[in-house]
Design an enzyme around this catalytic site. Structure first.
Site, short mmCIF file in Angstrom:
data_model
loop_
_atom_site.label_atom_id
_atom_site.label_comp_id
_atom_site.label_asym_id
_atom_site.label_seq_id
_atom_site.Cartn_x
_atom_site.Cartn_y
_atom_site.Cartn_z
N ASP A 1 -49.64 -8.60 -25.63
CA ASP A 1 -50.34 -7.49 -24.97
C ASP A 1 -49.25 -6.45 -24.83
OD1 ASP A 1 -51.18 -5.64 -23.00
OD2 ASP A 1 -52.76 -7.03 -22.44
N HIS A 2 -49.28 -5.44 -25.67
CA HIS A 2 -48.08 -4.59 -25.75
C HIS A 2 -47.82 -3.83 -24.44
CE1 HIS A 2 -50.86 -1.30 -26.79
NE2 HIS A 2 -49.89 -0.48 -26.47
N HIS B 1 -55.13 -4.97 -21.42
CA HIS B 1 -54.08 -4.14 -20.79
C HIS B 1 -54.36 -3.88 -19.32
CE1 HIS B 1 -53.17 -3.73 -24.92
NE2 HIS B 1 -53.89 -2.68 -25.19
C1 BG6 Z 1 -54.45 -0.52 -28.10
C2 BG6 Z 1 -55.89 -0.10 -28.25
O1 BG6 Z 1 -54.39 -1.86 -27.69
O2 BG6 Z 1 -53.83 0.31 -27.14
C3 BG6 Z 1 -55.98 1.36 -28.64
O3 BG6 Z 1 -56.50 -0.90 -29.24
C4 BG6 Z 1 -55.20 2.22 -27.69
O4 BG6 Z 1 -57.33 1.78 -28.71
C5 BG6 Z 1 -53.80 1.68 -27.48
O5 BG6 Z 1 -55.15 3.54 -28.21
C6 BG6 Z 1 -53.08 2.43 -26.39
O6 BG6 Z 1 -51.75 2.03 -26.34
P1 BG6 Z 1 -50.63 2.99 -25.78
O7 BG6 Z 1 -49.38 2.18 -25.80
O8 BG6 Z 1 -50.58 4.19 -26.69
O9 BG6 Z 1 -51.05 3.40 -24.40
#
Ligand code: BG6
Length: 517
Positions: free
Chosen positions: A190-191, A253
């Site tokens: 989960d980045h 997230h």
């Molecule tokens: C991803 C989603 O997990 O996270 C995307 O699939 C989203 O739809 C993205 O744009 C947002 O990540 P960050 O790091 O740019 O906030």
């Protein structure tokens, strides 16, 4: 892994990294640049190799050119000189593979053994599946059948979201993977958990005497989590129309951020202890079991055509690969409760949306107002104390307090004591993927989601999805480039609150200690 093992050792152990989906977007934008940053920072062992795996035929030279182009475009480090670059890229090889063909995996095994011998790699293998989840099962089976897991060292599987479409499909997926890999070998990305300020939440909470004693229902009025994006669905309309904001952002997230804010202090800062506390939060979420409960506490919206910064933005239904009659939500907001002793009765307001006016990831903790206020009156502009954790794009924290206006008799004004981390280290803060790849290679699973977390999050989300399936009349709309449907503001107004900061703007009535945006 030893129970008391810590992860202070910065260098990864020697390993082969397999990037499945090596010609895809994630590899190009995030994974190759992450590997390069680790290399440049001396965090990658000398005895490493990377094998890019994808269906498309590619010579090793072409693949290395792809890697170079990706690093040139997306890395926070640029290649300094040819020698250094050659030293790095020599560790990269490519394998064109049909993932249903076991013979291909057998060839991959030979190629791997060759590399392990050449770079004296001790048999550790990390498989990163930057692929559609439907393929996770087959790849796992064939890795095993092709002898790829018979090396002398460890094997780890790193997988991307979405992990399933609902609890049932997630369970099936998990069963398939678990036939091959143990839970300790599976690293579910989960980045958001790799983001600097998300990891900082733990430190802010547990290393400061003046937050933790107040971190409960006695002192906190509500907590707000915003994950706003300016982008629409870009070229991902096909995937997104099937997923929507609930599955794309909230199930993972958003709920992960909530667990970091709401969890009890773990007894030890070890991966399993931390994840035990996080899963307890997810299990304490009050489920919304009926359509009526969902409609009362959850708002969904879809963007219509809008005007932003002088530009006309298309409606969601006009986006490429989106059903012109789609009822998929591009905006999700909810009032949720963590029904445990610490948080009983405290609303957590969470919201996420595409095509909002600002890219912003923020957590706002609103403290309760002082009980009998001697400062009530016209002269005083008393506002609630806020602790704001800014995750993205600005990184930092600020605390909003009330103080006497200098020179006045007793006038009060809000001021923000602001620590802007990104103003200090700027864009050089490590990317989430860099951190997570580094952690996975060192076997630290703290910032990866364990199966019980994933399944608990699906249980909560599935009730909402079910209510929505049965009745779509509550789908609200908002013009692209605005802060979402009015219903989301009403959710807080009903409880006497408002979203902070108002309209996503830095509050102009507040005196700021640092001048940033
Ligand atoms: C991803 C989603 O997990 O996270 C995307 O699939 C989203 O739809 C993205 O744009 C947002 O990540 P960050 O790091 O740019 O906030």
């Amino acid at each position: 892994m030893a129970e008391n093992q810590t992860f202070d050792e910065l260098k990864t152990p020697g390993a082969v990294f397999f990037i499945f989906g090596a010609t895809g977007d994630l590899a190009r934008r995030k994974l190759f640049p992450a590997i390069y940053s680790l290399y440049r920072e001396g965090k990658l062992a000398e005895d490493f190799a990377v094998i890019g795996v994808a269906r498309r035929p590619r010579s090793p030279e072409e693949f290395r050119e792809d890697v170079k182009a990706s690093i040139r475009e997306f890395s926070r480090y640029q290649a300094i000189d040819d020698n250094e670059w050659t030293g790095f890229v020599n560790h990269f090889e490519y394998k064109s593979l049909d993932i249903n063909n076991i013979d291909g995996f057998r060839e991959l095994r030979e190629q791997t053994e060759g590399l392990e011998e050449r770079f004296r790699i001790p048999g550790n293998r990390l498989f990163y599946l930057a692929l559609a989840p439907e393929l996770f099962g087959s790849v796992s089976f064939n890795l095993k059948a092709g002898g790829m897991l018979d090396g002398e060292g460890w094997n780890r599987l790193v997988i991307e979201k979405p992990f399933g479409y609902d609890l049932e499909s997630a369970e099936k997926l998990n069963e398939q993977i678990r036939q091959v890999f143990q839970e300790e070998e599976i690293f579910r990305i989960d980045h958001y958990l790799g983001k600097e300020m998300v990891q900082n939440i733990e430190v802010i909470r547990f290393a400061n005497a003046f937050f933790e004693p107040l971190w409960n229902k006695q002192h906190i009025a509500n907590i707000q989590i915003t994950l706003g994006e300016t982008v629409g669905v870009e070229e991902r309309g096909g995937y997104y129309d099937h997923a929507g904001a609930l599955r794309d952002m909230a199930q993972n997230h958003m709920l992960q951020l909530l667990t970091m804010i709401a969890m009890e202090p773990p007894s030890r800062l070890l991966a399993e202890d931390i994840r035990d506390e996080k899963v307890k939060v997810l299990r304490s979420l009050r489920p919304y079991l009926t359509g009526e409960e969902v409609r009362k506490n959850v708002v969904r919206g879809q963007y219509t055509q809008g005007l932003f910064n002088g530009k006309t933005l298309p409606a969601y239904r006009q986006e490429d690969k989106v059903n012109p009659e789609s009822t998929t939500e591009t905006y999700f907001a909810a009032r949720v409760f963590v029904d445990n002793f610490r948080w009983a009765g405290v609303p957590f307001y969470i919201r996420t949306g595409k095509r909002l006016p600002a890219k912003t990831t923020e957590v706002v903790v609103e403290f309760k107002s002082m009980p009998t206020n001697v400062y009530l009156g016209q002269k005083h502009n008393l506002e609630p104390n806020l602790l704001v954790i800014r995750v993205n794009p600005m990184e930092g924290i600020y605390v909003k307090i009330n103080a006497k206006k200098p020179g006045s008799e007793s006038e009060i004004q809000p001021l923000a004591m602001d620590f802007c981390q990104s103003c200090l280290i700027g864009i050089n803060s490590p990317e989430a993927y860099e951190r997570l790849l580094h952690d996975a290679a060192r076997g630290d699973s703290t910032y990866f989601t364990r199966w019980d977390e994933v399944s608990s999050a699906w249980s909560f989300v599935d009730h909402i999805a079910k209510a929505w399936r049965e009745d779509s009349s509550d789908l609200a709309s908002y013009p692209a480039g605005t802060w979402g449907p009015v219903e989301a503001a009403e959710l807080l107004e009903q409880d006497g609150f408002q979203w902070w900061p108002v309209n996503g703007q830095k509050e102009s009535n507040v005196v700021w200690s640092v001048n940033n945006n």
